[in-house]
Motif scaffolding. Sequence first.
Motif, PDB file in Angstrom:
ATOM      1  N   PRO A  85      11.190  -1.920  -0.307  1.00 24.15           N
ATOM      2  CA  PRO A  85      11.986  -3.163  -0.250  1.00 24.15           C
ATOM      3  C   PRO A  85      13.377  -3.082  -0.867  1.00 24.15           C
ATOM      4  O   PRO A  85      14.312  -3.694  -0.354  1.00 24.15           O
ATOM      5  CB  PRO A  85      11.100  -4.168  -0.989  1.00 24.15           C
ATOM      6  N   THR A  86      13.526  -2.324  -1.954  1.00 18.22           N
ATOM      7  CA  THR A  86      14.860  -2.140  -2.541  1.00 18.22           C
ATOM      8  C   THR A  86      15.366  -0.720  -2.356  1.00 18.22           C
ATOM      9  O   THR A  86      16.517  -0.431  -2.666  1.00 18.22           O
ATOM     10  CB  THR A  86      14.862  -2.455  -4.049  1.00 18.22           C
ATOM     11  N   GLY A  87      14.501   0.150  -1.888  1.00 18.76           N
ATOM     12  CA  GLY A  87      14.848   1.566  -1.764  1.00 18.76           C
ATOM     13  C   GLY A  87      14.609   2.349  -3.035  1.00 18.76           C
ATOM     14  O   GLY A  87      14.706   3.578  -3.032  1.00 18.76           O
ATOM     15  N   LEU A  88      14.289   1.647  -4.126  1.00 24.77           N
ATOM     16  CA  LEU A  88      14.168   2.282  -5.442  1.00 24.77           C
ATOM     17  C   LEU A  88      12.724   2.388  -5.932  1.00 24.77           C
ATOM     18  O   LEU A  88      12.469   3.020  -6.964  1.00 24.77           O
ATOM     19  CB  LEU A  88      14.991   1.492  -6.475  1.00 24.77           C
ATOM     20  N   GLU A  89      11.784   1.790  -5.211  1.00 25.61           N
ATOM     21  CA  GLU A  89      10.387   1.795  -5.642  1.00 25.61           C
ATOM     22  C   GLU A  89       9.802   3.213  -5.654  1.00 25.61           C
ATOM     23  O   GLU A  89      10.191   4.065  -4.858  1.00 25.61           O
ATOM     24  CB  GLU A  89       9.532   0.910  -4.717  1.00 25.61           C
ATOM     25  N   GLU A  90       8.867   3.415  -6.536  1.00 26.70           N
ATOM     26  CA  GLU A  90       8.161   4.702  -6.589  1.00 26.70           C
ATOM     27  C   GLU A  90       7.113   4.787  -5.480  1.00 26.70           C
ATOM     28  O   GLU A  90       6.896   5.849  -4.911  1.00 26.70           O
ATOM     29  CB  GLU A  90       7.501   4.890  -7.960  1.00 26.70           C
ATOM     30  N   GLU A  91       6.461   3.658  -5.202  1.00 22.66           N
ATOM     31  CA  GLU A  91       5.399   3.636  -4.197  1.00 22.66           C
ATOM     32  C   GLU A  91       5.812   2.742  -3.026  1.00 22.66           C
ATOM     33  O   GLU A  91       6.475   1.713  -3.215  1.00 22.66           O
ATOM     34  CB  GLU A  91       4.096   3.111  -4.802  1.00 22.66           C
ATOM     35  N   PRO A  92       5.418   3.113  -1.813  1.00 21.79           N
ATOM     36  CA  PRO A  92       5.792   2.317  -0.641  1.00 21.79           C
ATOM     37  C   PRO A  92       5.001   1.020  -0.552  1.00 21.79           C
ATOM     38  O   PRO A  92       3.933   0.874  -1.161  1.00 21.79           O
ATOM     39  CB  PRO A  92       5.461   3.247   0.527  1.00 21.79           C
ATOM     40  N   ASN A  93       5.533   0.104   0.236  1.00 16.04           N
ATOM     41  CA  ASN A  93       4.891  -1.176   0.497  1.00 16.04           C
ATOM     42  C   ASN A  93       3.814  -0.985   1.561  1.00 16.04           C
ATOM     43  O   ASN A  93       4.120  -0.757   2.738  1.00 16.04           O
ATOM     44  CB  ASN A  93       5.942  -2.189   0.960  1.00 16.04           C
ATOM     45  N   GLU A  94       2.573  -1.083   1.174  1.00 19.77           N
ATOM     46  CA  GLU A  94       1.461  -0.802   2.084  1.00 19.77           C
ATOM     47  C   GLU A  94       1.458  -1.744   3.287  1.00 19.77           C
ATOM     48  O   GLU A  94       1.153  -1.319   4.416  1.00 19.77           O
ATOM     49  CB  GLU A  94       0.135  -0.899   1.345  1.00 19.77           C
ATOM     50  N   ALA A  95       1.805  -3.000   3.076  1.00 19.53           N
ATOM     51  CA  ALA A  95       1.799  -3.950   4.190  1.00 19.53           C
ATOM     52  C   ALA A  95       2.800  -3.539   5.271  1.00 19.53           C
ATOM     53  O   ALA A  95       2.541  -3.712   6.468  1.00 19.53           O
ATOM     54  CB  ALA A  95       2.122  -5.355   3.678  1.00 19.53           C
ATOM     55  N   GLY A  96       3.943  -3.004   4.856  1.00 21.77           N
ATOM     56  CA  GLY A  96       4.918  -2.518   5.820  1.00 21.77           C
ATOM     57  C   GLY A  96       4.398  -1.322   6.600  1.00 21.77           C
ATOM     58  O   GLY A  96       4.565  -1.241   7.829  1.00 21.77           O
ATOM     59  N   LEU A  97       3.760  -0.420   5.924  1.00 20.89           N
ATOM     60  CA  LEU A  97       3.187   0.750   6.589  1.00 20.89           C
ATOM     61  C   LEU A  97       2.106   0.339   7.588  1.00 20.89           C
ATOM     62  O   LEU A  97       2.017   0.897   8.686  1.00 20.89           O
ATOM     63  CB  LEU A  97       2.608   1.709   5.549  1.00 20.89           C
TER      64      LEU A  97
END
Length: 489
Positions: free
Chosen positions: A113-125
Amino acid sequence: MFTKQTGFPKGFLWGGATAANQIEGAYLEDGKGLSTSDLVAYKDPYAKGVVDNFTFNVNSSELAEYLAHPDNYLFPKRWGIDFYHRYQEDIALFAEMGFNVFRLSISWARIFPTGLEEEPNEAGLVFYDKVFDECLKYGIEPLVTMSHYEMPITLTQKYNGWLSRELIPLFEKFATVILERYKNKVKYWITFNEMNMTLNSLYTGSGILEDLVENKLEAAYQASHHQFLASALAVKAAKKIIPDAKIGCMINQIEAYARTTKPEDQLQAVKSNQLNMFFPDIQARGTYPSYMTRYFTENAIELVMEAEDERILKEGTVDFVAISYYMSHVTEAREDASELAVTFDSPIKNEYLELSQWDWPIDPIGLRISLMKLYDRYELPLFVCENGLGAKDVVSADGNIHDDYRINYIKKHIEQMQEAIEDGVDLMGYTTWGCIDLISCGTSQMSKRYGFIYVDQDDQGMGTLKRIPKDSFYWYKKVIETNGAYLEE
């Protein structure tokens, strides 16, 4: 050795193309963050005082205003055509046409969401899992663009977009995540959409607020250098994660014709085409071309590079070269020739070509010329992944959309692709832009329509969103059924 290819080859990829920011909508749903495209405001072309309604650029004061007072503006790319909730219906229509490939992009801000997260957004995947599964259910291969004119707006605010080298590892992480996640679903990839368009718009192509840079041209090439590195690293990752993957680069192909036979005009045409070819030269060959040395010097461009950059570029060359093709240019020896060479549409009109409703020259033979030159230059497979006609379609009294003008446009371009194949060009596929009506990239209009499928929505986002196949829908279905032979009847 000298067997001539006639017609389109077996296994040719036929389909259509879209971009996440122009179709998905649901701009903050399921954890998605704001992207640069979500901060592009619509400018009504008919409103008093509007000189032009192009929405390519956003400066720092506009960005601050849009973030502070979003309700005062319309942001059409936030609603798109609601593909996020209607993807099953849309993909079923693509399947009815006979698509065996569908080009789409993944929203970076939907995964990080910000490009800075360590882990991806599962809902997006999960969303893209469902989209790809729906495609594969019908035998449609996804052709996925990793970055199509959008990035998390946080990266613009924090780093001024691709001007910063800090974005390279962030993009590499994003690319690696989606490659790993979809390795069993996606075989065809493109790293960046129309990389050369950064020269036309720093904000659209690279997320850069141009009022914060001194030398705009230098900023464009510095940002492009960082994208070249990110692309090369993504290519390298793809070949490791998906051994049979095909991953390509892409430019907006702008074939430049000299205005006259005057040698100075002919020379300028060569220079203009070099500026266009600069991007695939690096991504296909893995090294900076020598002709740019003089150009950089004469334009006071000093790129910041690190010792490892040459190696990264060399190790990350692409498998194919993709292009969008809408028009050709005319150029001549004049002071602003270099500047005009990188604009989307040349102000010098070709007297031998008719114009679209948006004054774009229509030049099918220019596509054949482009394909011949590109294949001669790189000897890599080519992919025409954008080509189409923007027009003001009208729903007739019978409830149908009779778009013979679109059929005629696409027919002539397909005929020239077939000629290029007979010329010896290795052409992988053709995806028209955009196979379903969507929000215009350059103007954020809905009324500038490209699709085979009409979407009931106006420029202000009002409408039922009902999907209606146009006459071109049924024509293109026959083209695909016959692998292009229907054109010869």
